[in-house]
Design a protein around this motif. Structure first.
Motif, mmCIF file in Angstrom:
data_model
loop_
_atom_site.group_PDB
_atom_site.id
_atom_site.type_symbol
_atom_site.label_atom_id
_atom_site.label_comp_id
_atom_site.label_asym_id
_atom_site.label_seq_id
_atom_site.Cartn_x
_atom_site.Cartn_y
_atom_site.Cartn_z
ATOM 1 N N LEU A 148 26.914 -24.459 -40.550
ATOM 2 C CA LEU A 148 28.348 -24.474 -40.422
ATOM 3 C C LEU A 148 28.905 -25.722 -39.904
ATOM 4 O O LEU A 148 29.784 -26.163 -40.326
ATOM 5 C CB LEU A 148 28.933 -23.483 -39.307
ATOM 6 C CG LEU A 148 28.683 -21.875 -39.655
ATOM 7 C CD1 LEU A 148 28.854 -20.901 -38.401
ATOM 8 C CD2 LEU A 148 29.542 -21.391 -40.617
ATOM 9 N N LYS A 149 28.068 -26.255 -39.193
ATOM 10 C CA LYS A 149 28.597 -27.676 -38.603
ATOM 11 C C LYS A 149 28.312 -28.625 -39.684
ATOM 12 O O LYS A 149 29.637 -29.303 -40.000
ATOM 13 C CB LYS A 149 27.682 -28.308 -37.538
ATOM 14 C CG LYS A 149 27.741 -29.548 -37.066
ATOM 15 C CD LYS A 149 27.110 -30.002 -35.807
ATOM 16 C CE LYS A 149 27.007 -31.310 -35.396
ATOM 17 N NZ LYS A 149 25.974 -31.622 -34.318
ATOM 18 N N LYS A 150 27.569 -28.448 -40.647
ATOM 19 C CA LYS A 150 27.342 -29.177 -41.960
ATOM 20 C C LYS A 150 28.455 -28.950 -42.906
ATOM 21 O O LYS A 150 29.164 -29.998 -43.409
ATOM 22 C CB LYS A 150 26.325 -29.120 -42.587
ATOM 23 C CG LYS A 150 25.965 -30.049 -43.679
ATOM 24 C CD LYS A 150 24.389 -29.768 -44.216
ATOM 25 C CE LYS A 150 24.155 -30.758 -45.446
ATOM 26 N NZ LYS A 150 22.733 -30.533 -46.356
ATOM 27 N N ALA A 151 28.932 -27.642 -42.974
ATOM 28 C CA ALA A 151 29.915 -27.175 -43.705
ATOM 29 C C ALA A 151 31.358 -27.854 -43.261
ATOM 30 O O ALA A 151 32.206 -28.350 -44.061
ATOM 31 C CB ALA A 151 29.929 -25.726 -43.981
ATOM 32 N N GLY A 152 31.487 -27.864 -41.832
ATOM 33 C CA GLY A 152 32.647 -28.246 -41.263
ATOM 34 C C GLY A 152 32.986 -29.784 -41.538
ATOM 35 O O GLY A 152 34.111 -30.306 -41.742
ATOM 36 N N LYS A 153 31.668 -30.292 -41.530
ATOM 37 C CA LYS A 153 31.946 -32.080 -41.758
ATOM 38 C C LYS A 153 32.454 -32.234 -43.264
ATOM 39 O O LYS A 153 33.140 -33.087 -43.489
ATOM 40 C CB LYS A 153 30.598 -32.816 -41.389
ATOM 41 C CG LYS A 153 30.270 -32.750 -39.884
ATOM 42 C CD LYS A 153 29.035 -33.686 -39.569
ATOM 43 C CE LYS A 153 28.828 -33.722 -38.248
ATOM 44 N NZ LYS A 153 27.594 -34.412 -37.872
ATOM 45 N N ALA A 154 31.863 -31.585 -44.112
ATOM 46 C CA ALA A 154 32.012 -31.711 -45.509
ATOM 47 C C ALA A 154 33.710 -31.467 -45.667
ATOM 48 O O ALA A 154 34.199 -32.158 -46.426
ATOM 49 C CB ALA A 154 31.287 -30.729 -46.353
ATOM 50 N N VAL A 155 34.109 -30.229 -45.241
ATOM 51 C CA VAL A 155 35.784 -30.007 -45.247
ATOM 52 C C VAL A 155 36.367 -30.963 -44.755
ATOM 53 O O VAL A 155 37.399 -31.280 -45.129
ATOM 54 C CB VAL A 155 35.865 -28.664 -44.661
ATOM 55 C CG1 VAL A 155 37.516 -28.304 -44.458
ATOM 56 C CG2 VAL A 155 35.258 -27.618 -45.385
ATOM 57 N N LYS A 156 36.140 -31.600 -43.555
ATOM 58 C CA LYS A 156 36.768 -32.674 -42.808
ATOM 59 C C LYS A 156 36.654 -33.810 -43.763
ATOM 60 O O LYS A 156 37.855 -34.559 -43.931
ATOM 61 C CB LYS A 156 36.245 -33.151 -41.387
ATOM 62 C CG LYS A 156 36.738 -34.057 -40.735
ATOM 63 C CD LYS A 156 36.157 -34.365 -39.484
ATOM 64 C CE LYS A 156 36.623 -35.507 -38.750
ATOM 65 N NZ LYS A 156 36.056 -35.650 -37.278
ATOM 66 N N ASN A 157 35.621 -34.474 -44.307
ATOM 67 C CA ASN A 157 35.762 -35.609 -45.245
ATOM 68 C C ASN A 157 36.585 -35.258 -46.334
ATOM 69 O O ASN A 157 37.252 -36.095 -46.778
ATOM 70 C CB ASN A 157 34.122 -35.618 -45.469
ATOM 71 C CG ASN A 157 33.499 -36.288 -44.556
ATOM 72 O OD1 ASN A 157 34.054 -36.932 -43.537
ATOM 73 N ND2 ASN A 157 32.081 -36.091 -44.540
#
Length: 110
Positions: free
Chosen positions: A94-103
């Motif tokens: 989830l943390k990785k996915a959140g960073k991808a969405v943020k980018n």
């Protein structure tokens, strides 16, 4: 000089500890599971000290119940570890996915 005296005293105490002989026997009643033990200490000066101890052990049914309890305890630990590991993996994903969405959100806004 003090060190030599201390070393000699240590050697004397350790030598006297080795001079004592301890004999321990244990018996168990197969029907009830009761255990009794006898300790015989033969000291360096020839005196003998005998200590008898008897205690009731688990019956066969009691031992099975104890083993079952230990198995349940072990299974609970295994399940807990697996659940913890799964939660950690999910959290990292989830943390990785959140960073991808943020980018991607920054790229769209810019």
């Amino acid at each position: 000089m003090k060190k030599i005296v201390l070393l000699l005293a240590f050697a004397a105490f350790s030598g006297s500890a080795f001079a004592q002989e301890e004999i321990k026997t244990q018996t168990q009643n197969p029907a009830t599971g009761a255990q009794s033990s006898t300790e015989v200490d033969v000291r360096s000066n020839g005196t003998v000290k005998v200590e008898s101890e008897s205690r009731t052990g688990r019956t066969k049914a009691g031992q099975k119940a104890y083993n079952t309890g230990q198995d349940v305890k072990q299974a609970g630990r295994k399940t807990g570890r697996v659940a913890k590991k799964g939660a950690q993996k999910t959290g990292k994903g989830l943390k990785k996915a959140g960073k991808a969405v943020k980018n991607t959100a920054k790229d769209v806004v810019d």
